[in-house]
Design an enzyme around this catalytic site. Structure first.
Site, PDB file in Angstrom:
ATOM      1  N   MET A  31       0.840  -1.192   0.000  1.00  0.00           N
ATOM      2  CA  MET A  31       0.000   0.000   0.000  1.00  0.00           C
ATOM      3  C   MET A  31       0.872   1.237   0.000  1.00  0.00           C
ATOM      4  O   MET A  31       1.806   1.331   0.790  1.00  0.00           O
ATOM      5  CB  MET A  31      -0.868  -0.011   1.241  1.00  0.00           C
ATOM      6  CG  MET A  31      -1.901   1.039   1.110  1.00  0.00           C
ATOM      7  SD  MET A  31      -3.027   1.039   2.430  1.00  0.00           S
ATOM      8  CE  MET A  31      -3.325   2.764   2.344  1.00  0.00           C
ATOM      9  N   GLU A 169      -4.231  -5.003 -11.192  1.00  0.00           N
ATOM     10  CA  GLU A 169      -4.797  -3.665 -10.960  1.00  0.00           C
ATOM     11  C   GLU A 169      -4.683  -2.740 -12.183  1.00  0.00           C
ATOM     12  O   GLU A 169      -4.805  -1.533 -12.071  1.00  0.00           O
ATOM     13  CB  GLU A 169      -4.149  -3.017  -9.723  1.00  0.00           C
ATOM     14  CG  GLU A 169      -4.975  -3.143  -8.461  1.00  0.00           C
ATOM     15  CD  GLU A 169      -5.033  -4.560  -7.875  1.00  0.00           C
ATOM     16  OE1 GLU A 169      -4.349  -5.468  -8.404  1.00  0.00           O
ATOM     17  OE2 GLU A 169      -5.787  -4.777  -6.911  1.00  0.00           O
ATOM     18  N   TYR A 171      -2.047  -2.129 -14.058  1.00  0.00           N
ATOM     19  CA  TYR A 171      -0.753  -1.487 -14.278  1.00  0.00           C
ATOM     20  C   TYR A 171      -0.048  -2.107 -15.499  1.00  0.00           C
ATOM     21  O   TYR A 171      -0.574  -2.998 -16.153  1.00  0.00           O
ATOM     22  CB  TYR A 171       0.116  -1.606 -13.024  1.00  0.00           C
ATOM     23  CG  TYR A 171      -0.351  -0.718 -11.888  1.00  0.00           C
ATOM     24  CD1 TYR A 171      -0.332   0.674 -12.015  1.00  0.00           C
ATOM     25  CD2 TYR A 171      -0.814  -1.252 -10.687  1.00  0.00           C
ATOM     26  CE1 TYR A 171      -0.757   1.496 -10.978  1.00  0.00           C
ATOM     27  CE2 TYR A 171      -1.237  -0.433  -9.643  1.00  0.00           C
ATOM     28  CZ  TYR A 171      -1.202   0.938  -9.796  1.00  0.00           C
ATOM     29  OH  TYR A 171      -1.629   1.743  -8.776  1.00  0.00           O
ATOM     30  N   ARG A 219       1.715 -10.747  -8.317  1.00  0.00           N
ATOM     31  CA  ARG A 219       0.323 -10.339  -8.068  1.00  0.00           C
ATOM     32  C   ARG A 219      -0.459 -10.538  -9.354  1.00  0.00           C
ATOM     33  O   ARG A 219      -0.238  -9.854 -10.350  1.00  0.00           O
ATOM     34  CB  ARG A 219       0.316  -8.878  -7.610  1.00  0.00           C
ATOM     35  CG  ARG A 219      -1.032  -8.363  -7.217  1.00  0.00           C
ATOM     36  CD  ARG A 219      -1.216  -8.342  -5.706  1.00  0.00           C
ATOM     37  NE  ARG A 219      -2.417  -7.589  -5.387  1.00  0.00           N
ATOM     38  CZ  ARG A 219      -2.394  -6.350  -4.935  1.00  0.00           C
ATOM     39  NH1 ARG A 219      -1.244  -5.733  -4.712  1.00  0.00           N
ATOM     40  NH2 ARG A 219      -3.524  -5.730  -4.682  1.00  0.00           N
ATOM     41  N   HIS A 257      -7.715  -0.254 -11.745  1.00  0.00           N
ATOM     42  CA  HIS A 257      -8.056   1.017 -11.095  1.00  0.00           C
ATOM     43  C   HIS A 257      -9.161   1.761 -11.836  1.00  0.00           C
ATOM     44  O   HIS A 257      -9.875   2.550 -11.241  1.00  0.00           O
ATOM     45  CB  HIS A 257      -6.823   1.903 -10.948  1.00  0.00           C
ATOM     46  CG  HIS A 257      -5.943   1.450  -9.825  1.00  0.00           C
ATOM     47  ND1 HIS A 257      -6.420   1.182  -8.557  1.00  0.00           N
ATOM     48  CD2 HIS A 257      -4.626   1.195  -9.767  1.00  0.00           C
ATOM     49  CE1 HIS A 257      -5.433   0.792  -7.780  1.00  0.00           C
ATOM     50  NE2 HIS A 257      -4.326   0.777  -8.496  1.00  0.00           N
ATOM     51  N   ARG A 298     -10.756  -6.780   1.446  1.00  0.00           N
ATOM     52  CA  ARG A 298     -11.809  -6.725   2.486  1.00  0.00           C
ATOM     53  C   ARG A 298     -11.713  -7.889   3.477  1.00  0.00           C
ATOM     54  O   ARG A 298     -12.732  -8.473   3.880  1.00  0.00           O
ATOM     55  CB  ARG A 298     -13.204  -6.631   1.862  1.00  0.00           C
ATOM     56  CG  ARG A 298     -13.541  -5.271   1.299  1.00  0.00           C
ATOM     57  CD  ARG A 298     -13.689  -4.175   2.374  1.00  0.00           C
ATOM     58  NE  ARG A 298     -14.991  -4.213   2.995  1.00  0.00           N
ATOM     59  CZ  ARG A 298     -15.191  -4.394   4.294  1.00  0.00           C
ATOM     60  NH1 ARG A 298     -14.176  -4.554   5.131  1.00  0.00           N
ATOM     61  NH2 ARG A 298     -16.410  -4.402   4.772  1.00  0.00           N
ATOM     62  N   GLN A 349     -10.716   7.077   4.020  1.00  0.00           N
ATOM     63  CA  GLN A 349     -10.668   8.528   4.198  1.00  0.00           C
ATOM     64  C   GLN A 349      -9.281   9.086   4.501  1.00  0.00           C
ATOM     65  O   GLN A 349      -8.945  10.171   4.057  1.00  0.00           O
ATOM     66  CB  GLN A 349     -11.639   8.945   5.311  1.00  0.00           C
ATOM     67  CG  GLN A 349     -13.037   9.176   4.787  1.00  0.00           C
ATOM     68  CD  GLN A 349     -14.009   9.505   5.896  1.00  0.00           C
ATOM     69  OE1 GLN A 349     -14.834   8.687   6.259  1.00  0.00           O
ATOM     70  NE2 GLN A 349     -13.928  10.680   6.452  1.00  0.00           N
ATOM     71  N   LYS A 431     -22.582   0.487   5.873  1.00  0.00           N
ATOM     72  CA  LYS A 431     -21.633   1.075   6.826  1.00  0.00           C
ATOM     73  C   LYS A 431     -21.598   0.274   8.123  1.00  0.00           C
ATOM     74  O   LYS A 431     -21.330   0.816   9.206  1.00  0.00           O
ATOM     75  CB  LYS A 431     -21.990   2.535   7.108  1.00  0.00           C
ATOM     76  CG  LYS A 431     -21.757   3.442   5.908  1.00  0.00           C
ATOM     77  CD  LYS A 431     -21.644   4.897   6.300  1.00  0.00           C
ATOM     78  CE  LYS A 431     -21.128   5.725   5.149  1.00  0.00           C
ATOM     79  NZ  LYS A 431     -21.044   7.153   5.476  1.00  0.00           N
ATOM     80  N   LYS A 576     -22.048  18.517  -9.667  1.00  0.00           N
ATOM     81  CA  LYS A 576     -22.260  17.132  -9.249  1.00  0.00           C
ATOM     82  C   LYS A 576     -22.545  17.046  -7.749  1.00  0.00           C
ATOM     83  O   LYS A 576     -21.858  17.685  -6.952  1.00  0.00           O
ATOM     84  CB  LYS A 576     -20.951  16.410  -9.585  1.00  0.00           C
ATOM     85  CG  LYS A 576     -20.935  14.961  -9.478  1.00  0.00           C
ATOM     86  CD  LYS A 576     -19.694  14.394 -10.172  1.00  0.00           C
ATOM     87  CE  LYS A 576     -18.404  14.716  -9.438  1.00  0.00           C
ATOM     88  NZ  LYS A 576     -17.224  14.099 -10.030  1.00  0.00           N
ATOM     89  N   GLY A 661     -16.076  18.340  16.620  1.00  0.00           N
ATOM     90  CA  GLY A 661     -17.139  19.165  16.065  1.00  0.00           C
ATOM     91  C   GLY A 661     -17.489  20.348  16.949  1.00  0.00           C
ATOM     92  O   GLY A 661     -17.949  21.383  16.461  1.00  0.00           O
TER      93      GLY A 661
END
Ligand code: NAP
Ligand code: SF4
Length: 684
Positions: A31, A169, A171, A219, A257, A298, A349, A431, A576, A661
């Site tokens: 990563m 991926e 590449y 990979r 990607h 995941r 994030q 979520k 958008k 917040g």
């Protein structure tokens, strides 16, 4: 064998590869973190040292280019000289001192490169880079192969135990394999056997140059998820050839990607693609091929990882982000403390979104990730009595980090549960992972010895005898001041997500930020969450079987879902909707709503609300008046800081620390709240 290796016997079993013995089956997947690109690799060494000390069996670095043409972006990390190899030694030494093993990923980006020197099999621009690559001549192809081999030799000089050759991926190598991106008719293009020649040559020549004991991971893209991608028989043919060419391990790659199918986001079911690795494994077993296979994507808990290995679907599991979230993942599993693992919620994030913005990666739930040398938790020499008011992500983080340093901390919340806004996030289909963060924060309160007081509405007099007061009281909904907003058909997002207010069949949602999108998803979604049902999720996103369809894209495409309600999502800004959502996940949220036929309208003025519904107009002239007829209107117009307690304390001359917040509500998200709280606790 201890009790806990009995709980995860497959995950914690060692694996021997030639002369190397990996201590378990956890491979830390490659990563990019942003730490690879500088000249000073000590922060990268500290990052990996903690993961090795945390028990990871085999670490794979972020992608390092074998030459300039292979750069992901200008001046990306490259290993092409002995001087560079010397610089990497700090990384390999750190990992070996901590008892781990480490391989370096060789990444050549081909036409995905974000610079003008990009090269590819064919002069075709990718949809994710503005640069059209140069088409390689046959000599140019040779030069790239030699660059891979030289890079692997230098990696060994740098002390790496192996390399991972990035063949998936979308590449460079993948671009040779696919007919959609390789239109050549020479020895490197044409039929599949010629298109797959490049990866086979690279693995073969690397093995010849490096000898039998160096680890070579390849990979392999098991499902491309792009039109014209490989069919399963082709994947299998390549897998066999790569094993034959001398790969020590074959890792799973999922999706290019540029694919429009999410592959690692939080709404993707756990272990959603392990069935493909299982299929390859079965074929290998039948054919007597013993090359170990790695399942990926995941996999974020020891239970999921153990399940995959116990079923025989793979020999190792790859986890990248889960080890950003918790460096001690493996040790905690081995010690029977899985409930103490800070679980990656796959939000992207702070990791991928940062990397795509050219910022250093971190982790929403663990701000120390990639900041190991700066954010050091040291015991305090002056223990204090600290009151923390508000048990949302900011308050719990401030409290637990301060307590860990030796302060006496009392944590208060007026609600009867901890977690603040996370309790709403966890209710949104897709979520569910937020439950893990709530579990982890609860455990941290217990294990750090924070004294928790729920159902307590704190007044200034209650915190008089504390040395420090932290106010992390969060936010309240912004008042949008729309004429008629007191009408009974108007609800706030709190009434919908927290209080389960009944909502009619037609709804207008005012505000298209993170919460507006969440509310639209919550109200339009029908039936159980597809994140908990892989087949339903595959139908929703048009994932088929590469045996039947090239690239594994279902011929019928994504399946629209019957929505639970008619939902209209609105914003005042032109353009958008959801443009402020995460860089790597905004498109997924937008597509998920389109699949549920949510209507999205931008550039509106909110004129009035009455029995008919919501009256909107467009533009500064307030033209095109139009009623959105609906039973309910849900207001998600952002938030304002909730800090009456802080104001009252400051009026009395008290020093207060305002976090999360309660300090700044604009663009509030848990990432900033947690990071801010952790940094405060380290200075307390
Ligand atoms: P936000 O992202 O700031 O969005 C607020 C929305 O309200 C915008 O679409 C804005 O668009 C609109 N708006 C602002 N002022 C308005 C006004 N006076 N009248 C009408 N509309 C107005 O805030 P959010 O959606 O509340 O999300 C806050 C943060 O929490 C985000 O960073 C998000 O990532 C995070 N988040 C939290 C949760 C959760 O459950 N707690 C869930 C998802 C995301 P216009 O001004 O163009 O109309
Ligand atoms: Fe996982 Fe989110 Fe942390 Fe990335 S930022 S490692 S996705 S929890």
């Amino acid at each position: 064998m201890s009790d806990h290796t009995a709980v995860y016997p497959h995950l914690l079993a060692p694996l021997t590869l030639g002369r190397v013995r990996l201590r378990n089956r956890v491979l830390m997947g490659s990563m990019h973190t942003g730490l690879e690109d500088g000249r000073d690799l000590r922060p990268l060494a500290a990052f990996f040292r903690e993961r090795a000390a945390g028990g990871v069996g085999l670490i794979v670095t972020g992608g390092i280019a074998p030459n300039i043409a292979g750069w992901a972006k200008p001046f990306a990390g490259t290993l092409a000289t002995q001087a560079a190899a010397k610089r990497h030694q700090v990384v390999t030494r750190a990992v070996h001192e901590a008892g781990g093993h480490i391989a370096m990923q060789i990444l050549h980006t081909g036409r995905y490169a974000y610079h003008p020197l990009a090269v590819a099999p064919t002069r075709l621009r990718s949809p994710i880079s503005p640069f059209t690559p140069f088409e390689l001549s046959a000599r140019g192809v040779e030069r790239q192969i030699r660059a891979f081999v030289r890079c692997a030799l230098l990696a060994r000089e740098a002390g790496y135990d192996g390399v991972e050759i990035m063949g998936s991926e979308g590449y460079f190598i993948n671009q040779f394999i696919s007919a959609a991106t390789n239109h050549r008719q020479d020895a490197w293009g044409g039929d599949y056997i010629r298109r797959m020649r490049l990866p086979v040559e690279i693995v073969q020549r690397t093995r010849e140059a490096l000898g039998p004991d160096f680890i070579i991971i390849y990979r392999l893209s098991l499902i491309d998820l792009v039109p014209g991608g490989s069919r399963w028989d082709e994947v299998l043919t390549l897998g066999r050839a790569i094993a034959q060419a001398g790969a020590s391990i074959i890792n799973t790659g999922i999706g290019w990607h540029e694919s429009r199918v999410p592959t690692i986001a939080t709404s993707v079911p756990r272990a959603a693609f392990a069935w493909l690795t299982a299929r390859l494994k079965q074929a290998f077993v039948q054919e007597g091929i013993t090359t170990p296979l790695v399942a990926s994507n995941r996999i974020n808990t020891p239970e999921v990882a153990e399940g995959i290995l116990a079923e025989g679907a793979a020999d190792l599991v790859s986890m990248a982000r889960p080890l950003l979230a918790d460096a001690d993942f493996v040790n905690k599993a081995a010690q029977g403390r899985a409930q103490d693992i800070n679980t990656c919620i796959a939000c992207n994030q702070a990791c991928l979104d940062h990397v795509f913005q050219n910022r250093r990666a971190s982790c929403l739930v663990n701000p120390r990730a990639c900041h190991e040398t700066e954010l050091v938790i040291r015991p305090t020499s002056r223990p204090k009595r600290i009151a923390v008011v508000g048990a949302g992500p900011a308050g719990v983080t401030a409290a637990t980090w301060a307590a860990e340093r030796g302060h006496h901390v009392e944590l208060f919340d007026r609600a009867w549960t901890i977690g603040g806004q996370l309790n709403m996030a966890r209710r949104i289909p897709g979520k569910e992972e937020f439950d893990e963060t709530l579990r982890y924060l609860s455990r941290r309160i217990q294990t750090t010895g924070v004294h928790l007081h729920l159902g307590r509405d704190i007044q200034p007099a209650d915190v008089l005898d504390f040395d420090e007061v932290v106010v992390a009281t969060g936010v309240q909904p912004r008042n949008p001041r729309i004429p008629g907003q007191d009408h009974p058909k108007v609800l706030s997002y709190l009434q919908v997500l927290r209080d389960d207010a009944p909502v009619g069949p037609r709804v207008a949602v005012i505000g298209a930020g993170g919460i507006g999108f969440d509310v639209a998803e919550f109200l339009s979604h029908h039936g159980p969450s597809s994140t908990l049902n892989r087949q339903a999720w595959q139908r929703q996103w048009g994932v088929g079987d590469p045996v039947q369809s090239p690239g594994g894209l279902a011929p019928e495409g994504p399946q629209n879902q019957t929505p639970a309600r008619e939902v209209v999502l609105l914003q005042r800004r032109e353009g958008k909707l959801g443009s402020g959502l995460g860089k790597t996940t905004g498109w997924i949220h937008r597509t998920a709503l389109k699949i549920k036929r949510v209507q999205m309208i931008s550039g509106v003025n909110y004129e009035r609300i009455d029995d008919r519904g919501l009256l909107i107009s467009h533009g500064p002239q307030r033209e095109d008046l139009r009623w959105i007829e609906c039973e309910h209107i849900v207001i998600c117009a952002g938030q304002e800081p909730l800090r009456s307690l802080a104001d009252a304390l400051q009026e009395q001359g008290r020093t207060v620390h305002i976090l999360g917040g309660a300090r700044v509500a604009r663009e509030l998200d848990a990432k900033r709240a947690i990071d801010e709280a952790a940094r405060w606790a380290l200075s307390a």
